[in-house]
Design an enzyme around this catalytic site. Structure first.
Site, PDB file in Angstrom:
ATOM      1  N   LYS A  33      63.246  53.369 -40.818  1.00 40.85           N
ATOM      2  CA  LYS A  33      62.577  54.666 -40.750  1.00 40.85           C
ATOM      3  C   LYS A  33      63.162  55.617 -41.794  1.00 40.85           C
ATOM      4  O   LYS A  33      64.382  55.708 -41.943  1.00 40.85           O
ATOM      5  CB  LYS A  33      62.768  55.245 -39.353  1.00 40.85           C
ATOM      6  CG  LYS A  33      61.774  56.329 -38.980  1.00 40.85           C
ATOM      7  CD  LYS A  33      62.204  57.028 -37.720  1.00 40.85           C
ATOM      8  CE  LYS A  33      61.699  56.353 -36.473  1.00 40.85           C
ATOM      9  NZ  LYS A  33      62.086  57.097 -35.260  1.00 40.85           N
ATOM     10  N   GLY A  55      55.826  68.715   4.108  1.00 36.49           N
ATOM     11  CA  GLY A  55      55.200  69.488   3.030  1.00 36.49           C
ATOM     12  C   GLY A  55      54.635  68.570   1.949  1.00 36.49           C
ATOM     13  O   GLY A  55      54.845  67.350   1.967  1.00 36.49           O
ATOM     14  N   CYS A  89      57.088  54.263 -37.120  1.00 40.52           N
ATOM     15  CA  CYS A  89      56.822  55.413 -36.246  1.00 40.52           C
ATOM     16  C   CYS A  89      56.718  56.774 -36.949  1.00 40.52           C
ATOM     17  O   CYS A  89      55.666  57.100 -37.493  1.00 40.52           O
ATOM     18  CB  CYS A  89      57.874  55.456 -35.134  1.00 40.52           C
ATOM     19  SG  CYS A  89      57.375  56.477 -33.730  1.00 40.52           S
ATOM     20  N   TYR A 117      63.385  66.758 -33.181  1.00 40.43           N
ATOM     21  CA  TYR A 117      62.765  67.843 -32.404  1.00 40.43           C
ATOM     22  C   TYR A 117      62.324  67.237 -31.076  1.00 40.43           C
ATOM     23  O   TYR A 117      62.277  66.014 -30.920  1.00 40.43           O
ATOM     24  CB  TYR A 117      61.561  68.405 -33.170  1.00 40.43           C
ATOM     25  CG  TYR A 117      60.547  67.369 -33.577  1.00 40.43           C
ATOM     26  CD1 TYR A 117      60.683  66.672 -34.780  1.00 40.43           C
ATOM     27  CD2 TYR A 117      59.467  67.038 -32.755  1.00 40.43           C
ATOM     28  CE1 TYR A 117      59.767  65.695 -35.149  1.00 40.43           C
ATOM     29  CE2 TYR A 117      58.546  66.067 -33.127  1.00 40.43           C
ATOM     30  CZ  TYR A 117      58.702  65.397 -34.316  1.00 40.43           C
ATOM     31  OH  TYR A 117      57.795  64.427 -34.678  1.00 40.43           O
ATOM     32  N   GLU A 173      58.784  49.596 -32.045  1.00 39.71           N
ATOM     33  CA  GLU A 173      59.996  50.142 -32.669  1.00 39.71           C
ATOM     34  C   GLU A 173      61.236  49.776 -31.836  1.00 39.71           C
ATOM     35  O   GLU A 173      61.251  49.974 -30.625  1.00 39.71           O
ATOM     36  CB  GLU A 173      59.849  51.672 -32.738  1.00 39.71           C
ATOM     37  CG  GLU A 173      61.010  52.390 -33.406  1.00 39.71           C
ATOM     38  CD  GLU A 173      60.790  53.905 -33.444  1.00 39.71           C
ATOM     39  OE1 GLU A 173      59.829  54.405 -32.830  1.00 39.71           O
ATOM     40  OE2 GLU A 173      61.597  54.597 -34.112  1.00 39.71           O
TER      41      GLU A 173
END
Lengths: 589, 589
Positions: free
Chosen positions: B125, B337, B161, B131, B44
């Site tokens: 598309k 650490g 997609c 989202y 894509e």
């Protein structure tokens, strides 16, 4: 025809403060009742505040919104206000089955009618804006109805904000539904030089629907957004009837003469012209017109001029950011230059000079006039001041690591940022940054240095406008400004040549074009998204176009880590301008 | 039936690098031709890179994309590759009149078929995801067609997609259009523990459409996103036929037996079941099946286990962020650490230890083992190291301003951040931060201190997984890792109790619950959006729920100013979690 007195509640909610917002709703409804209103219209999502962003994806938050709405309806009745209908925005849910890509819980940007202790009817925004500052496809699902309720014989339709701006949908049905009045709760942010697009839009929609239109808008600062109010009412011919002030809370009442309806109650589907069907839900609260009364003269507030408008927006944004975040005071570095002088002035106007703390942090490169100009501002405004020289700290760093040129300049800016952050941590002040939009756009600032802080009052103000606003403020005031000083900005800070003073004899023009030239170019490139060819065609010098585009594109990263600040244009950087950081597109090639 | 050899180009484009991406397209097409492929499928928006965000709103960028597509088609022909059809994603425009809310220029997330020097057909598309990491309503308008081209007798459909993930739209039409193969260019980011949803989805869609399906996915790091590749092919019954590896570029070829079609070319409208009409555009490249040939044995790559997958994602993300931003080296603070030890190890694996610079910055509170453990890592990995003590710099600050408690702790972290930024500015290294997701979520970090830097490799990795990945890396390697050391992480850094060492005898558990408890709670609150009642019902201790929710909600501001970092879960903070900063909603009340 029948008379109605409508009250527009142009209010300042706090996001998430459901009980506080509900309490305000009751108090303002009482005021409206006292003023003889027949209907009160609050703003979009008033009960939850706007915008709520990811909070809306939490089940508990939507539950709380719905519960608060019901409790508020009951409370209005219990407090003797149940007979006065109230239209108010809140968050509801659509009850749809989950599917990929649908916001969790299928939330609605809803508005309800409260009457006699009940939620009588509700609706939800149909057109979800997803441009500029709006991301509503992420948060909401579409509404598909248009409630029309009869109040004293007049059919009143309710639609939410964006539905007014788009073709098709509920607003396109209002005319066919025969409504006598359309009321619209809004949360429409301020943007400078928008002309009078809202009035033009309301006038057009009123003419299309053939009915009067009430546009109630939110006011107040909410993080980067500033809502300006400016609520208004137009009649069926699109003429302006009443208008509230800008940047202040106001209960605006207006008396209207509206047509009487006797259409049958019930549900009626309409083709909404955008591929969707909108169901008109017609119900009756009261059919009897109110007895004739003497209307009040309509209130039409004067609109502010450009500088008054922008300055008021900045003051309100700072005031609300401080208050809504629970701070009591602010701190900023005062250099003697114009950016920090204007920032201090805005802060003093927003929360009062007694709550403003400034730190003068001279270095080995600070000029005498810098300290003198800063001290002059302290004297004029009466803010709290202290001096913290940075030379010894800079020396301590330079003993451990060797820094030259720009690295050494950045170090000084970072030492100052650390001093402000240290004092903020120790005393609880909010740090205000003092960078302007021209600097920020071109990356003429130090990450973790002058950009370190919690709120950036002038991040969306170009340098040329920083000067204009400073001159304006020296000539003008407003009762809402808390600073009482005459001419609060020292003249020398306005008139002297700008310099970062991070090396001997430094001038902004060593690194940047003159600001009058730069700001025009930035406006065309950033706000108008012109490419290099268009910029050159628009009259900008080709070598300047190449240079400034390069600066702006490289500064993207720094802007992402800049604190929030009030937004007065379409793009104030940071979250607004979204470019990939790893990105090989060159506008200039 | 007819045979076809399909090549899936699982590639790593760079956003905006149109000529670089086009060059790669030509090179990979040549490889595919050499391997006897009859069709090549790129990913894509391969030509522009994905995601391009606001670049797509610029006319000049869309112009350049369309021009690059045409030039690439011509170049393939000129270089003798014109007979091999290529499907590739790019950005096009829909040519719609502007309207409020429509993205400027009406861009399309498009895919085209290149053949014999021409752009033969294209599509775009239809379902725009908005989202999670996607904001596509902001950037694109919908496509409304399904091209079906006949290649050696087989009808091949092309969809993009998200159209695979949603019901309705072009993919729902593939079966009715009678296609023998569906090819889908994708840019689908990695997310851990997604199970095998892509395979399940492809299998389901193949069965619904009754045809084989080719799923070509992008690979590589792009700012916060990491694309994992994992391209795959299923047959018409949904069975997996071939699969590419994860986190690496690969040209995967597969031989398929596909049905032959003789349907009439032309345009045919179909009801797409989602309120839209999709036009099938049927055309013929070649009708004659290829002569029978011996198929190659199919390649099905093994999938990595959880730790290999996550670690590989982090390495690739760092490697691409460094390379795509044009850095040659990185710098980070090494404390002894585990967080900084793992970050250094990832960096060494990504770009080689000779390009990794570490700074040991002991303070008056650093323990002996801290310096020793850091030195042990330097010895094992062979990274470049220097020691810069911070005590004198801290003293210089404390002579000018009085700081106590947390303010004094923050000062130490900020001095370290300034040293790293100074060395970065002076020598051009990219600063890597070392904070993990558990710290970042709870605000257990210093703004402008340990959070100062350009990229945050483990910002989305919870502390418990930091330990797991360190143990995993000591036991495992991979040919793509550039560090050749055995057991690169010192055992003592893994086993010792975590401490920030900003005051005497400090332990993380002074301020935070044990990480095993905290990480489970953070996952439920942050990733699953559970409210306090749900969290308590899920078995978390009520007082801990209240405390952690408070920490997380208060840390929102700090997270916004955190640098980008690779994303391995739905929410890695910063831009992903969007909450209003001024917000009075309290989940715990």
């Amino acid at each position: 025809m029948a008379q109605l007195r409508i009250a527009l509640a142009q209010t300042n909610p706090t996001v998430g403060d459901l009980s506080g917002n509900a309490g305000k709703l009751v108090a303002w409804t009482r005021d409206a009742a006292d003023r003889g209103a027949h209907l009160v219209v609050f703003t979009e999502m008033f009960l939850t505040g706007y915008p709520v962003e990811d909070l809306v994806l939490r089940t508990s938050f939507v539950d709380a919104s719905i519960r608060a709405l019901r409790e508020t309806a009951a409370r209005l009745r219990d407090e003797g206000l149940g007979e006065l209908p109230v239209v108010v925005g809140y968050v509801d849910r659509a009850g749809l089955a989950p599917r990929v890509g649908q916001p969790k819980g299928a939330p609605l940007d809803a508005a309800a009618l409260l009457h006699r202790g009940e939620v009588v009817t509700c609706t939800a925004k149909h057109h979800l804006p997803n441009y500029g500052v709006f991301d509503e496809y992420r948060y909401f699902v579409r509404g598909d109805r248009l409630p029309v309720f009869r109040l004293h014989g007049v059919d009143v339709a309710v639609a939410v904000c964006e539905d007014l701006w788009q073709e098709g949908g509920p607003v396109s049905v209002v005319g066919r539904a025969g409504a006598g009045l359309l009321v619209v709760p809004n949360a429409s942010p301020y943007e400078k030089e928008k002309d009078d697009v809202r009035l033009e839009l309301c006038a057009r929609r009123a003419r299309e629907a053939g009915c009067a239109l009430v546009y109630a808008n939110q006011v107040g600062g909410q993080d980067e957004l500033v809502f300006d109010g400016d609520s208004l009412v137009v009649d069926a011919s699109g003429e302006l009837v009443a208008r509230a002030g800008q940047f202040r809370e106001e209960l605006l009442t207006v008396d209207l003469d509206l047509p009487v309806s006797d259409a049958e109650p019930g549900r009626y589907p309409f083709d909404a012209g955008d591929g969707s069907t909108i169901t008109v839900e017609r119900l009756v609260l009261s059919s009897e017109p109110v007895p004739p009364y003497e209307p009040e003269p309509p209130v039409v507030a004067e609109r502010l001029d450009l500088h008054a408008e922008v300055y008021s927006a900045l003051v309100l944004a700072v005031r609300d950011y401080v208050a809504k975040n629970g701070f009591r005071s602010v701190i900023l570095g005062l250099s003697g230059g114009i950016d920090s002088a204007l920032t201090a002035t805005i802060a003093s106007d927003a929360i009062g000079p007694d709550r403003v703390h400034v730190v003068l942090m001279p270095s080995r490169y600070s000029s005498d006039h810098s300290l003198a100009d800063a001290e002059e501002l302290v004297r004029r405004q009466g803010v709290n001041a202290r001096v913290v020289p940075i030379a010894d700290i800079v020396d301590a760093f330079e003993k451990e690591i060797e820094l030259s040129g720009l690295s050494a300049e950045n170090l000084q800016a970072r030492v100052r940022g650390m001093i402000l952050m240290g004092l903020s941590n120790e005393h609880g002040h909010l740090v205000l940054t003092t960078g302007n939009k021209s600097e920020l756009a071109t990356g003429y600032s130090t990450l973790y240095g002058d950009s370190a802080g919690g709120f950036a009052p002038i991040k969306d103000v170009p340098k040329t406008m920083v000067w204009e606003l400073s001159r304006w403020r020296n000539e003008h005031g407003d009762p809402s400004f808390l600073l009482r000083a005459e001419r609060p900005v020292p003249e020398n800070s306005i008139t002297k040549e700008p310099s970062a003073e991070l090396r001997p004899d430094q001038r902004d023009t060593d690194s940047l074009p003159p600001y009058e030239v730069l700001d025009r170019l930035l406006d065309d490139y950033v706000e108008k998204d012109m490419g290099s060819r268009e910029l050159i065609e628009a009259g900008h010098a080709p070598e300047l176009v190449a240079r400034v585009i390069r600066l702006v594109d490289l500064a993207e990263y720094k802007r992402r880590q800049y604190p929030p600040g009030p937004k007065i244009t379409p793009k104030n950087f940071g979250r607004d301008r979204r470019l990939p950081i790893t990105n090989r597109w060159r506008e200039t090639t």
